[in-house]
Structure formats: C-alpha cells, structure tokens
Design an enzyme around this catalytic site. Structure first.
Site, PDB file in Angstrom:
ATOM      1  N   TYR A  51       6.703 -39.541  16.196  1.00  0.00           N
ATOM      2  CA  TYR A  51       8.148 -39.689  16.396  1.00  0.00           C
ATOM      3  C   TYR A  51       8.540 -41.174  16.330  1.00  0.00           C
ATOM      4  CZ  TYR A  51       9.118 -34.864  17.976  1.00  0.00           C
ATOM      5  OH  TYR A  51       9.312 -33.510  18.072  1.00  0.00           O
ATOM      6  N   CYS A  82       8.034 -36.631  26.037  1.00  0.00           N
ATOM      7  CA  CYS A  82       7.840 -37.702  25.055  1.00  0.00           C
ATOM      8  C   CYS A  82       8.813 -38.830  25.381  1.00  0.00           C
ATOM      9  CB  CYS A  82       8.113 -37.148  23.663  1.00  0.00           C
ATOM     10  SG  CYS A  82       8.131 -38.410  22.384  1.00  0.00           S
ATOM     11  N   THR A  84       9.479 -41.501  23.516  1.00  0.00           N
ATOM     12  CA  THR A  84      10.245 -41.911  22.329  1.00  0.00           C
ATOM     13  C   THR A  84      11.456 -40.988  22.133  1.00  0.00           C
ATOM     14  OG1 THR A  84       8.112 -42.552  21.395  1.00  0.00           O
ATOM     15  CG2 THR A  84       9.994 -42.554  19.904  1.00  0.00           C
ATOM     16  N   CYS A 192       3.820 -43.893  26.915  1.00  0.00           N
ATOM     17  CA  CYS A 192       3.707 -42.889  25.850  1.00  0.00           C
ATOM     18  C   CYS A 192       2.837 -41.793  26.443  1.00  0.00           C
ATOM     19  CB  CYS A 192       3.054 -43.477  24.608  1.00  0.00           C
ATOM     20  SG  CYS A 192       2.578 -42.239  23.375  1.00  0.00           S
TER      21      CYS A 192
END
Ligand code: DGL
Length: 272
Positions: A51, A82, A84, A192
């Site tokens: 991503y 996630c 991101t 992350c």
C-alpha cells in the site's frame, strides 16, 4: 421482542479486519486475545501490496472497495489493520460509511510514557512516515518529544515472502534501525503492522536500552471500547475465523502459519 432478536443477531456478527497483506495478522492476534468471544473475517489484500507505494486516491478507492465487501458479508465493525491505509483514508472512509471503523496508527502516547531522554523514533513505511496525518498526531500527542521518523523501504514486501531468517531481512533492519539508534532514541514505535513479527530481531539490534512498542494492544482496546459503547460485544464465539486473500492462497497460508505459529483453517482467494 423482535428488536431484541435483531440486536442479538447483530452482536454475533463477525468483525472485519484487513491489511495489504500478512502484517494485519499482528493486529488480529491481539484483538483475538482480548476478545476471544468474537469471530473474525480477515482480508489480506495481497494483490495490492505494498500500500505504501499507492497514491492517496488509489488507497481510498481500494479501501472503499474492501469496506463495501465487508458490508456485503455483514460485519458489525471494521478494523483497518494497516497504518498506511489508516493515515491516508480513515477520515474519508468514516465520512462515507456508518459502520464503526477503527484504525491503526503508531503508538505515540506509549512512546511519551516510556522515554526517559525525550528522543524517540518511529519506524514505518515511507508513505506513513511522511504523512501529514502522522505529523499531526505527533504534534497533538507528544508535543514535547523529539521524534525521528524513518521510512523503511521494502521491509514489508520481504515479510510478505515469509522465511524471516533471511540475511536480506537482517541487513534491511540493521540499516534502518541503526539510523534511529544514531539519533539517540531510547524508544521506537513500530509504525507498520508487518514489523511486530520482527520484534526479536529489532531488540537484538537495539539492545536492552531501547523500548520497542507496537500498536496491537491499543487497537484491541479501542475495538473493545467501540463494541462496548454500541452494545455489540459478542457473548459467545459462534463461527470460525475466515481468512481471505486477493493474492495467492497457498502462499498466504504458508506465511500466515509461519508468522502466527499455528495452523489456520479457512483460507480462500477472493476478488474484490
Ligand atoms: N502493514 C501495512 C502498514 O501498517 C503495510 C503497508 C504496505 O503494504 O506498504 O502500513
């Protein structure tokens, strides 16, 4: 009476949780631990990993499609496992859909609790580390800390392949973690969801003087809080967890089982 039944049925619905790949499993396992009575549908959107290399527009389109898929599957809540996807889409997605949505962001509040020097680090994807959303979170939650952000290139893709003992992974980690150590940080947040699977390796590089924190527990507490507030907590686990991938199901199963250290039952490939 009818109202009560509808309500009971809603409580028993699964929670939808997704990531670009296997990283989201680090969040799933924490939520499963805190909420053992819940059932889960996990989506690894491996067709679109990483991503971190998508534009904001692409991410919003991808996340919208996943949310619609979950709505069709009838989940009671969605967890964006996630960082991101969270920093680039959560505000927009929440404004479009009524279903409760929890996101994942680097654990900044925890950093301020554990640091003694006031110098801390965030290791994230390059996209997350340069996002405005993260910059704002840092300003709000840790205005007095000196925060060093390092965007780790290609690390999540390497974890997607499994076999974490490869030199390639150790070298990549060493390179990025050394940068943070050289800034003099005494605490690092793993920004992350793939990285918690490398915690042992990271701790080996930093040694005991640096605290490593991740967001799994904070996300699980948030999920519990939202379900409690909406009176949606399940009292009994009523279906087995299902794992979907938009990539290759054999590869997903192999890597997921390696990372979780257990067998998983239901894996299916889907198109979204
Ligand atoms: N696990 C995702 C995160 O927390 C990885 C993003 C990616 O696919 O680049 O940011």
């Amino acid at each position: 009476m009818l109202m009560t039944n509808v309500f009971l049925r809603e409580k028993t619905l699964p929670i939808g949780i997704f990531d670009s790949g296997v990283g989201g499993l680090s969040i799933l396992r924490e939520v499963q631990k805190l909420l053992p009575n819940e059932s889960f549908i996990f989506i690894a959107d491996q067709k679109n990993v990483p991503y971190g290399e998508k534009t904001e527009e692409e991410l919003n389109e991808i996340v919208s499609r996943i949310v619609k898929y979950f709505l069709k599957k009838k989940v009671k809540m969605i967890v964006i496992a996630c960082n991101t996807a969270t920093v680039y889409t959560i505000e927009n997605i929440r404004s479009k859909y009524a279903i409760p949505i929890a996101g994942t962001v680097p654990a900044i509040k925890v950093l301020s609790k554990v640091t003694k020097t006031g110098k801390v680090g965030i290791l994230a994807t390059p996209a997350t580390s340069k996002s405005l959303y993260l910059a704002q979170l840092c300003k709000i939650h840790a205005p007095n800390l000196e925060i060093f952000k390092v965007g780790a290139t290609h690390l999540e893709e390497m974890i997607e392949d499994g076999n974490l003992e490869r030199n390639e992974i150790n070298d990549n980690l060493e390179y990025h973690i050394r940068k943070l150590i050289n800034f003099g940080v005494d605490a690092i947040s793993l920004g992350c969801t793939h990285y918690p699977f490398l915690r042992d390796k990271i701790e080996k590089i930093t040694g005991p003087g640096v605290a490593i924190v991740d967001s799994g527990f904070a996300v699980s507490k948030q999920v519990k809080k939202v379900l409690e507030e909406k009176d949606l907590l399940s009292e009994l686990k009523n279906q087995e967890d299902i794992y979907y991938t938009t990539g290759n199901e054999k590869r997903f199963r192999r890597v997921a089982e390696e990372l979780l250290g257990k067998k998983i039952k239901h894996v299916k490939k889907i198109k979204i």
